[in-house]
Each structure stands twice: as C-alpha cells, then as structure tokens.
Scaffold this active site. Sequence first.
Site, PDB file in Angstrom:
ATOM      1  N   ARG A  54      42.006  48.580  30.987  1.00 22.42           N
ATOM      2  CA  ARG A  54      44.036  47.199  30.832  1.00 22.42           C
ATOM      3  C   ARG A  54      44.629  47.308  30.059  1.00 22.42           C
ATOM      4  O   ARG A  54      44.045  45.999  29.074  1.00 22.42           O
ATOM      5  CB  ARG A  54      44.269  46.365  32.469  1.00 22.42           C
ATOM      6  N   ASP A  96      47.932  39.167  38.334  1.00 22.61           N
ATOM      7  CA  ASP A  96      47.006  38.954  37.139  1.00 22.61           C
ATOM      8  C   ASP A  96      47.857  37.749  36.373  1.00 22.61           C
ATOM      9  O   ASP A  96      49.047  37.731  36.071  1.00 22.61           O
ATOM     10  CB  ASP A  96      47.138  40.206  35.721  1.00 22.61           C
ATOM     11  N   HIS A 100      46.195  43.152  44.109  1.00 24.27           N
ATOM     12  CA  HIS A 100      45.887  43.908  44.133  1.00 24.27           C
ATOM     13  C   HIS A 100      44.042  43.076  44.502  1.00 24.27           C
ATOM     14  O   HIS A 100      43.886  41.891  44.019  1.00 24.27           O
ATOM     15  CB  HIS A 100      45.342  44.488  42.893  1.00 24.27           C
TER      16      HIS A 100
END
Length: 324
Positions: free
Chosen positions: A286, A117, A271
């Site tokens: 999130r 991320d 991911h």
Amino acid sequence: MTTAQPSTAHADAAFDTSFKNLRVRRLAGRIGAEIHDLKLSGSLDEATFSELYAALLKHKVVFLRGQGHLDDAEHQAFGARFGKTVAHPTVPAREGTRIFELDASKGGGRADSWHTDVTFIDAFPKVSILRGVTIPAYGGDTVWASTVAAYEGLPEDLKRLAEGLWAVHSNDYDYAAQRTDIDPTRLAHHQKVFVSSVFEAEHPVVHVHPETGERALLLGHFIKRISGLTTAESARIFEILQNRVIRLENTVRWNWRQDDVAIWDNRATQHYAINDYGDQPRVVRRVTVEGEAAVSVDGRRSRTRTRPEAVNDEQIRQVIAQSA
C-alpha cells in the site's frame, strides 16, 4: 433450454458515461467502480488523472486489473500524483520506500476488522493505493463500505445525535474484541510492532469531506471510546452507528487477481480484508497519501491527544535525501 443474454443496452447501463477519457463500470449501487483499459503510472497525462480522481471521489473506491507493470518505484510515483506519500507511523516500510506491506505470513497482513486507515492520528490519510503482489488461489477478498451512504441513511434524529459526538481513536485498540481465534504470531506482531508507539487522536463522529462537502461517519476499529460517555454507553452508540456503515447495501466486494490495484478515498470509506484463505500466501503493498485533520459539521477540527515521535520519521527523511 437457453439462457437469455442481457441486451447490449442493459449491459451498457453499468457504465458511468460522465467521463470522457475513462471507461468506468459501476460495481454496486452505492460504492465501487472498475476502470477499464488504463495503465497506471506516475506520468499519466493531466486530463486522464483528473478524471481518475473525479471517479474516485464519486465512487469512493475504484479498481483496475492487469497492472503488472507497476513495481514499488512506479507505485510510489503514481501515488505521489495524489499528494505527499507517507510511511505508516509505526510499522517499518519496505527498505528504501514509504510502502506499507501486508504479508499474511509475517503476522501483520490480515486486516480482518472494519476500519478507516490510520485514524489514530489527527490528519489521517486521504487516499490509499493497494497493489496485489501475491494473491491466494481462493479467498482473501476485500470489502469496502461507504461511510457517506451510511450517514445519509440515518434517521434525522440519529444524524443530529451523531453530529454532536466526538470519539478517541488509538492504534492501541482491543485487538481481540472481534476475534475468537487469536493467532499468537499476529498478536505478537500487533503488540511489538503496530503498538510500538501509541498514538491517540480525537475526531468528530461525523465529518465533512474537504472536497465533496459530503458528510460521512468516522468510526472503525481504532475507536477506543466516544468522548463524554461511559464505556457501556460508548459501546452501544458505536455499535448502532457502525452497523449502519457495514450494511450490505453500503458495500462492494472485490475478488483479487494478481496485479490488481484498488484505490480508495479513505475519508469516505471503511474496509475489511476477509480472512478465509488459510495458510496460503497473500502479500499486498500500500502507498498512502497524506491527509488533513477532519472537520466537524460545526467547523471544529480533529485534534491530537498523544503523538510520540513517529518511528519512520528518520527513515522518511533518508528516502527524501536519497531521491533529491
């Protein structure tokens, strides 16, 4: 004919007994564990939270089912136990929150490419906490990979090569590079929202985890190029190292149910959200925890190349003022 059932001793072998306050069951050999019988909240006692964090550092990603009591406020309160929560730099947060919502129906909810991320900023997030709000009847699993295991599995010569490399990461990456069927709605969302402000940061390809001291590969789809190499050379080196990350033995796959929560160490993982659920609704939210600049094996820190004024800075200030 009857099928033999596993013995209790064999079943118990999956549990990590190094934790006193938690029931932690390993899900795969190198990454991933499920935590049983724990209700997440911002008011978890310190001993339990300390063990939860230790389990996260050890297993890289942990999962909890049945967290339907969490609303946006409690989700954020729990995230704040890990540090300062932050909004996404370019995608507007849910009103009055710092929450990043991925809604498949709005074009921005199918993160179907391997990534860590927000690596397009120098101090990329350290922890992410994802909550399943609307889960499709089938499909929509997410897979995590251990970037620590990937580094540790490299031959010594490749380790030495990778440790000397740096790479430029940007949110203005080639969105279509790994996709053969481009949804116009998703492409428009990427161009108008995700890339509304362009960020670039330069990171070491191998960084040292600030808490565990482990070395991990820092790659994923935000990489534009490896510094100092031609485009062709960069692509080949990236492919060799990225393929090490996503080897199946370095991964764990999570089959979502309503109200599940996944927590991952963003400094030690990549991911991929599997896009196999068609037009079914899928909404996940999130909470993201602020991190710090990555550090190379020789002690140099990640650096910013381009950083405009973040879209959400004023929004974040307003949220802080309202909660004071």
